[in-house]
Each structure stands twice: as structure tokens, then as C-alpha cells.
Write a protein that holds these residues in place. Structure first.
Motif, PDB file in Angstrom:
ATOM      1  N   VAL A  94       0.808  -1.128  -0.093  1.00 49.80           N
ATOM      2  CA  VAL A  94      -0.206   0.122  -0.021  1.00 49.80           C
ATOM      3  C   VAL A  94       0.756   1.155  -0.191  1.00 49.80           C
ATOM      4  O   VAL A  94       0.569   2.172  -0.735  1.00 49.80           O
ATOM      5  CB  VAL A  94      -0.978  -0.085   1.217  1.00 49.80           C
ATOM      6  N   ALA A  95       2.087   1.162   0.876  1.00 50.34           N
ATOM      7  CA  ALA A  95       2.724   2.419   0.969  1.00 50.34           C
ATOM      8  C   ALA A  95       3.339   2.822  -0.569  1.00 50.34           C
ATOM      9  O   ALA A  95       3.785   3.941  -0.623  1.00 50.34           O
ATOM     10  CB  ALA A  95       3.693   2.203   2.079  1.00 50.34           C
ATOM     11  N   ARG A  96       3.801   1.690  -1.300  1.00 48.62           N
ATOM     12  CA  ARG A  96       4.534   1.883  -2.441  1.00 48.62           C
ATOM     13  C   ARG A  96       3.678   2.485  -3.474  1.00 48.62           C
ATOM     14  O   ARG A  96       3.949   3.046  -4.573  1.00 48.62           O
ATOM     15  CB  ARG A  96       4.828   0.486  -2.936  1.00 48.62           C
ATOM     16  N   VAL A  97       2.141   2.561  -3.337  1.00 47.82           N
ATOM     17  CA  VAL A  97       1.363   3.108  -4.266  1.00 47.82           C
ATOM     18  C   VAL A  97       1.562   4.665  -4.192  1.00 47.82           C
ATOM     19  O   VAL A  97       1.562   5.261  -5.564  1.00 47.82           O
ATOM     20  CB  VAL A  97      -0.199   3.018  -3.861  1.00 47.82           C
ATOM     21  N   GLY A  98       1.692   5.413  -3.238  1.00 52.17           N
ATOM     22  CA  GLY A  98       1.908   7.009  -3.325  1.00 52.17           C
ATOM     23  C   GLY A  98       1.818   7.345  -1.548  1.00 52.17           C
ATOM     24  O   GLY A  98       1.498   6.526  -0.550  1.00 52.17           O
ATOM     25  N   GLU A  99       2.168   8.357  -1.489  1.00 48.83           N
ATOM     26  CA  GLU A  99       2.404   9.232  -0.168  1.00 48.83           C
ATOM     27  C   GLU A  99       1.032   9.355   0.471  1.00 48.83           C
ATOM     28  O   GLU A  99       0.659   9.083   1.731  1.00 48.83           O
ATOM     29  CB  GLU A  99       3.030  10.411  -0.198  1.00 48.83           C
ATOM     30  N   THR A 100       0.004   9.665  -0.180  1.00 49.21           N
ATOM     31  CA  THR A 100      -1.374   9.730   0.542  1.00 49.21           C
ATOM     32  C   THR A 100      -1.937   8.266   0.771  1.00 49.21           C
ATOM     33  O   THR A 100      -2.462   8.499   1.885  1.00 49.21           O
ATOM     34  CB  THR A 100      -2.453   9.866  -0.671  1.00 49.21           C
ATOM     35  N   GLU A 101      -1.555   7.206   0.225  1.00 45.08           N
ATOM     36  CA  GLU A 101      -2.083   5.866   0.554  1.00 45.08           C
ATOM     37  C   GLU A 101      -1.127   5.459   1.950  1.00 45.08           C
ATOM     38  O   GLU A 101      -1.801   4.806   2.799  1.00 45.08           O
ATOM     39  CB  GLU A 101      -1.818   4.825  -0.621  1.00 45.08           C
ATOM     40  N   ARG A 102       0.236   5.934   1.735  1.00 49.29           N
ATOM     41  CA  ARG A 102       0.976   5.488   2.900  1.00 49.29           C
ATOM     42  C   ARG A 102       0.355   6.338   4.181  1.00 49.29           C
ATOM     43  O   ARG A 102       0.283   5.542   5.220  1.00 49.29           O
ATOM     44  CB  ARG A 102       2.346   5.908   2.639  1.00 49.29           C
ATOM     45  N   ASP A 103       0.283   7.508   4.032  1.00 45.75           N
ATOM     46  CA  ASP A 103      -0.195   8.289   5.407  1.00 45.75           C
ATOM     47  C   ASP A 103      -1.772   7.747   5.797  1.00 45.75           C
ATOM     48  O   ASP A 103      -1.957   7.696   6.977  1.00 45.75           O
ATOM     49  CB  ASP A 103      -0.034   9.825   4.785  1.00 45.75           C
ATOM     50  N   GLY A 104      -2.417   7.446   4.498  1.00 38.01           N
ATOM     51  CA  GLY A 104      -3.967   7.002   5.265  1.00 38.01           C
ATOM     52  C   GLY A 104      -3.806   5.778   5.817  1.00 38.01           C
ATOM     53  O   GLY A 104      -4.644   5.488   6.882  1.00 38.01           O
ATOM     54  N   LEU A 105      -2.826   4.846   5.348  1.00 32.93           N
ATOM     55  CA  LEU A 105      -2.791   3.769   6.060  1.00 32.93           C
ATOM     56  C   LEU A 105      -2.343   3.541   7.503  1.00 32.93           C
ATOM     57  O   LEU A 105      -2.631   2.958   8.383  1.00 32.93           O
ATOM     58  CB  LEU A 105      -1.898   2.509   5.407  1.00 32.93           C
ATOM     59  N   ALA A 106      -1.235   4.541   7.715  1.00 30.56           N
ATOM     60  CA  ALA A 106      -0.714   4.678   8.897  1.00 30.56           C
ATOM     61  C   ALA A 106      -1.973   5.455  10.074  1.00 30.56           C
ATOM     62  O   ALA A 106      -1.893   5.041  11.078  1.00 30.56           O
ATOM     63  CB  ALA A 106       0.491   5.973   8.817  1.00 30.56           C
ATOM     64  N   ASN A 107      -2.564   6.469   9.312  1.00 31.42           N
ATOM     65  CA  ASN A 107      -3.823   6.908  10.371  1.00 31.42           C
ATOM     66  C   ASN A 107      -4.561   5.818  10.636  1.00 31.42           C
ATOM     67  O   ASN A 107      -5.230   5.711  11.773  1.00 31.42           O
ATOM     68  CB  ASN A 107      -4.452   7.944   9.389  1.00 31.42           C
ATOM     69  N   ALA A 108      -5.003   5.108   9.492  1.00 34.56           N
ATOM     70  CA  ALA A 108      -6.173   3.818   9.963  1.00 34.56           C
ATOM     71  C   ALA A 108      -5.476   2.981  10.993  1.00 34.56           C
ATOM     72  O   ALA A 108      -6.296   2.391  11.788  1.00 34.56           O
ATOM     73  CB  ALA A 108      -6.379   3.139   8.506  1.00 34.56           C
ATOM     74  N   VAL A 109      -4.234   2.487  10.889  1.00 37.15           N
ATOM     75  CA  VAL A 109      -3.602   1.680  11.684  1.00 37.15           C
ATOM     76  C   VAL A 109      -3.523   2.293  13.193  1.00 37.15           C
ATOM     77  O   VAL A 109      -3.831   1.476  14.180  1.00 37.15           O
ATOM     78  CB  VAL A 109      -2.071   1.142  11.517  1.00 37.15           C
ATOM     79  N   ALA A 110      -3.122   3.644  13.201  1.00 38.24           N
ATOM     80  CA  ALA A 110      -3.014   3.992  14.573  1.00 38.24           C
ATOM     81  C   ALA A 110      -4.356   4.412  15.278  1.00 38.24           C
ATOM     82  O   ALA A 110      -4.609   4.035  16.320  1.00 38.24           O
ATOM     83  CB  ALA A 110      -2.511   5.669  14.235  1.00 38.24           C
ATOM     84  N   PHE A 111      -5.459   4.467  14.550  1.00 35.47           N
ATOM     85  CA  PHE A 111      -6.774   4.925  14.908  1.00 35.47           C
ATOM     86  C   PHE A 111      -7.271   3.536  15.579  1.00 35.47           C
ATOM     87  O   PHE A 111      -7.765   3.503  16.551  1.00 35.47           O
ATOM     88  CB  PHE A 111      -7.735   5.553  13.784  1.00 35.47           C
ATOM     89  N   ALA A 112      -7.293   2.369  14.784  1.00 32.15           N
ATOM     90  CA  ALA A 112      -7.643   1.283  14.880  1.00 32.15           C
ATOM     91  C   ALA A 112      -6.974   0.718  16.328  1.00 32.15           C
ATOM     92  O   ALA A 112      -7.589  -0.049  17.170  1.00 32.15           O
ATOM     93  CB  ALA A 112      -7.341   0.058  13.743  1.00 32.15           C
ATOM     94  N   GLY A 113      -5.801   1.044  16.496  1.00 29.10           N
ATOM     95  CA  GLY A 113      -5.022   0.565  17.713  1.00 29.10           C
ATOM     96  C   GLY A 113      -5.180   1.354  18.980  1.00 29.10           C
ATOM     97  O   GLY A 113      -5.271   0.771  20.057  1.00 29.10           O
ATOM     98  N   ASP A 114      -5.773   2.469  18.967  1.00 27.03           N
ATOM     99  CA  ASP A 114      -6.200   3.445  20.110  1.00 27.03           C
ATOM    100  C   ASP A 114      -7.551   3.538  20.286  1.00 27.03           C
ATOM    101  O   ASP A 114      -7.737   3.676  21.520  1.00 27.03           O
ATOM    102  CB  ASP A 114      -5.550   4.864  19.923  1.00 27.03           C
ATOM    103  N   ALA A 115      -8.563   3.237  19.339  1.00 27.41           N
ATOM    104  CA  ALA A 115     -10.042   3.569  19.477  1.00 27.41           C
ATOM    105  C   ALA A 115     -10.659   2.504  20.344  1.00 27.41           C
ATOM    106  O   ALA A 115      -9.916   1.382  20.676  1.00 27.41           O
ATOM    107  CB  ALA A 115     -10.534   3.664  18.250  1.00 27.41           C
ATOM    108  N   ALA A 116     -11.496   2.766  21.198  1.00 29.23           N
ATOM    109  CA  ALA A 116     -12.335   1.861  21.881  1.00 29.23           C
ATOM    110  C   ALA A 116     -13.152   0.981  20.797  1.00 29.23           C
ATOM    111  O   ALA A 116     -13.392   1.456  19.898  1.00 29.23           O
ATOM    112  CB  ALA A 116     -13.115   2.488  22.834  1.00 29.23           C
ATOM    113  N   GLY A 117     -13.726  -0.232  21.476  1.00 34.37           N
ATOM    114  CA  GLY A 117     -14.576  -0.833  20.659  1.00 34.37           C
ATOM    115  C   GLY A 117     -13.946  -1.979  20.236  1.00 34.37           C
ATOM    116  O   GLY A 117     -14.471  -2.926  19.385  1.00 34.37           O
ATOM    117  N   ALA A 118     -12.954  -2.390  20.519  1.00 36.15           N
ATOM    118  CA  ALA A 118     -12.146  -3.701  20.096  1.00 36.15           C
ATOM    119  C   ALA A 118     -12.798  -4.940  20.521  1.00 36.15           C
ATOM    120  O   ALA A 118     -13.039  -6.030  19.809  1.00 36.15           O
ATOM    121  CB  ALA A 118     -10.748  -3.863  20.780  1.00 36.15           C
TER     122      ALA A 118
END
Length: 313
Positions: free
Chosen positions: A245-269
Motif C-alpha cells: 500500500v505504501a508503494r502506491v503513493g504518499e497519500t496511501e501511506r499516510d492514510g494507512l498509517a492513520n487507519a492503523v493508529a486509529f484502530a490501535g487506539d480507539a475503543a470498541g475492540a
């Protein structure tokens, strides 16, 4: 890439470990039976290999489909649901894979899973994940589709029944080893107040501990390859999908990082079904299950650090 051969070897070892789990479980009844029938241990092992792999592969998609069917439906209007399917179709076309079916579930866990098998491929996304910004949402969906294209979703789905058996027995053994049967002073005071004195002939704590240790001893031959597979194959393929995903582009890399970070920190697991955990963007196993699987709490942090660094993945 220097690390390419090493990663390939690690992935291969992990895949062998996962595949060994259903074979070992099938060998428990089949090999002794083959020995009793004078067919030979070697024949028993060959039969166990075929039966274990085939039965697990047959049950995996059925087990996953039944679990997905019990998840709460998102009850989205036609237009939002159609838009999600449209985005998945577009991303699948960009990646070069047939678009899977899409199931949207009502859950607070910001996660997405992908399953595959003879019943067809399916993406399961939570309403909370779909509420993320478009770039983050699309990057998470792209991550799932990459795992689908590389056939790892089909492999993981096929071995899930055996892994579930091992995980359930391991959790039971852990519970027995740590079982507390002695009453505290507070318990005794409450019992005296209510005029209740429990039967003193209760099972002693060492009996529970011995039973748990015996279960662990019997389970160890199957549990060891299971955790090797979890650490080397499941976690390794998540990181490989991150890199794709990161190799597709900077937008995709940043978006995936944001999604992983939010999933790791958000309640509701707790809303996310454990059965889908190995097929998901982020592992949401609780502490007890994570230890039984051999998961590291650092996995998501390492992924996030790599995604947010400037090094090539």
C-alpha cells in the motif's frame, strides 16, 4: 532488496507452521488407529496430512460465513452501501483482483477483514472504519484487497478451524492453571453474615493447576507451530501488505498509517469477532488471547513506525 530472501523464508516457515496445526490434530486419532491396524505410522501420517488439510479447508469458509452472518447488520441506506461497494470495485480493479462481496457491520471497532475460500471472497468492514476520512478508509480497504490478491486470505481462512481448536484449549489450560479457589477473608465475612458456609470438600487448587499443565503438555506440539505461524506468517503478511500500500503513493501511506493508529487506539475492540482477527487490518485480541497466540503488543507500533518513517518498506 536485501531483506527479500529472509522475508520469504520467514513467511514460508510460518505457512508450514500454520499448515502443520490441522495435520497434527488429525494425527491424534489417525496415527494410533493406523498403528493398531498394522498400516504403519508412516501411512497414518500421510492420511492425517490429507485429512487434516482437507477438513480444515472445507470447514474454514463455512465457519467464517456463519460467524459473519451473526454480526449486527449496519442497516445502511442504499446509496451509502452502493458507494462502499463502488469504492471496493474501483480499488480492486486498480489492484488487479476480482472485487469481493462486501459486508458492512455495525461495530465500534475501526477494522476491516478479508476472507476467501471456495464460497467466494468477502470484505467485512465496520461502520466506524467507514466513518474515517476517505484516504484512511480507502487505504485500509486497499490493504485488505492486497491480502486477497496474494491468496494469503484464502490460506488463513483454510487453517482457521484448527487454530481455533488450539486457541480454545490453550485458553482453557491457562484458565485452569490460574484458577483461584481459596476464599479471601472478605469472602468468609460475607458467608458468615449470610449464614452460608460452602462445602469444604471442594476441588483443591493444585488439581486445577495439574489439569491445566497436563492440557498444555498435550497441546504443546500443535500450539508451537501455531504461534510460529501467527508471528511469521500472519504478522509478516500484514507488514508486507503495508509495504504494498505504501508503494502506491504518499497519500496511501499516510492514510494507512492513520487507519492503523486509529484502530490501535480507539475503543470498541470487543466488538470485533476474534475469529476474524487474523484476517483483519489490525489484531484486536484481548491480552489473554494475545498471549496464547504469542502476539507481541509491539506489532502495531512497529508497523506504524515503519509507515511513518521515510525508509523504504
Amino acid at each position: 532488496m536485501a531483506g527479500g530472501p529472509t522475508r520469504t523464508i520467514r513467511t514460508g516457515v510460518g505457512a508450514v507452521g500454520l499448515l502443520a496445526v490441522p495435520v497434527l490434530l488429525a494425527a491424534l486419532p489417525i496415527v494410533p488407529l493406523a498403528w493398531l491396524l498394522d498400516a504403519g505410522v508412516g501411512v497414518g501420517l500421510l492420511v492425517a496430512a490429507a485429512v487434516g488439510a482437507l477438513v480444515s479447508a472445507a470447514l474454514g469458509p463455512m465457519l467464517v460465513d456463519r460467524r459473519i452472518a451473526r454480526l449486527p447488520d449496519a442497516d445502511l441506506d442504499e446509496r451509502p452501501a452502493a458507494f462502499v461497494e463502488y469504492r471496493v470495485d474501483e480499488l480492486a480493479d486498480d489492484i488487479g483482483v476480482d472485487a469481493p462481496a462486501v459486508t458492512i457491520v455495525r461495530a465500534d471497532a475501526p477494522n476491516v477483514a478479508v476472507t476467501d475460500g471456495y464460497r467466494g471472497a468477502r470484505i467485512v468492514a465496520s461502520t466506524r472504519l467507514l466513518s474515517l476520512p476517505a484516504a484512511d478508509r480507502d487505504a485500509a480497504l486497499r490493504h485488505a484487497l492486497v491480502r486477497l490478491r496474494r491468496r494469503e486470505a484464502a490460506f488463513t481462512t483454510a487453517v482457521l478451524p484448527a487454530l481455533l481448536v488450539v486457541e480454545t484449549v490453550a485458553l482453557l489450560a491457562t484458565l485452569l492453571v490460574g484458577r483461584r479457589v481459596d476464599r479471601s477473608p472478605a469472602d468468609r465475612r460475607v458467608n458468615r453474615i449470610h449464614g452460608y458456609e460452602p462445602d469444604r470438600e471442594r476441588i483443591p487448587a493444585p488439581v486445577y493447576t495439574a489439569a491445566g499443565l497436563l492440557l498444555w503438555f498435550l497441546l504443546l506440539p500443535a500450539w508451537t507451530p501455531a504461534i510460529v505461524g501467527d508471528r511469521l506468517f500472519v504478522a509478516g503478511r500484514r507488514r508486507a501488505a503495508d509495504a504494498a500500500v505504501a508503494r502506491v503513493g504518499e497519500t496511501e501511506r499516510d492514510g494507512l498509517a492513520n487507519a492503523v493508529a486509529f484502530a490501535g487506539d480507539a475503543a470498541g475492540a470487543a466488538d470485533w469477532p476474534p475469529l476474524l482477527d487474523r484476517l483483519s487490518l489490525v489484531s484486536m485480541a484481548d491480552d489473554e488471547t494475545g498471549r496464547v497466540r504469542g502476539y507481541s503488543r509491539q506489532e502495531a507500533r512497529v508497523r506504524l513506525a515503519r509507515l511513518r518513517s521515510n525508509v523504504a518498506l
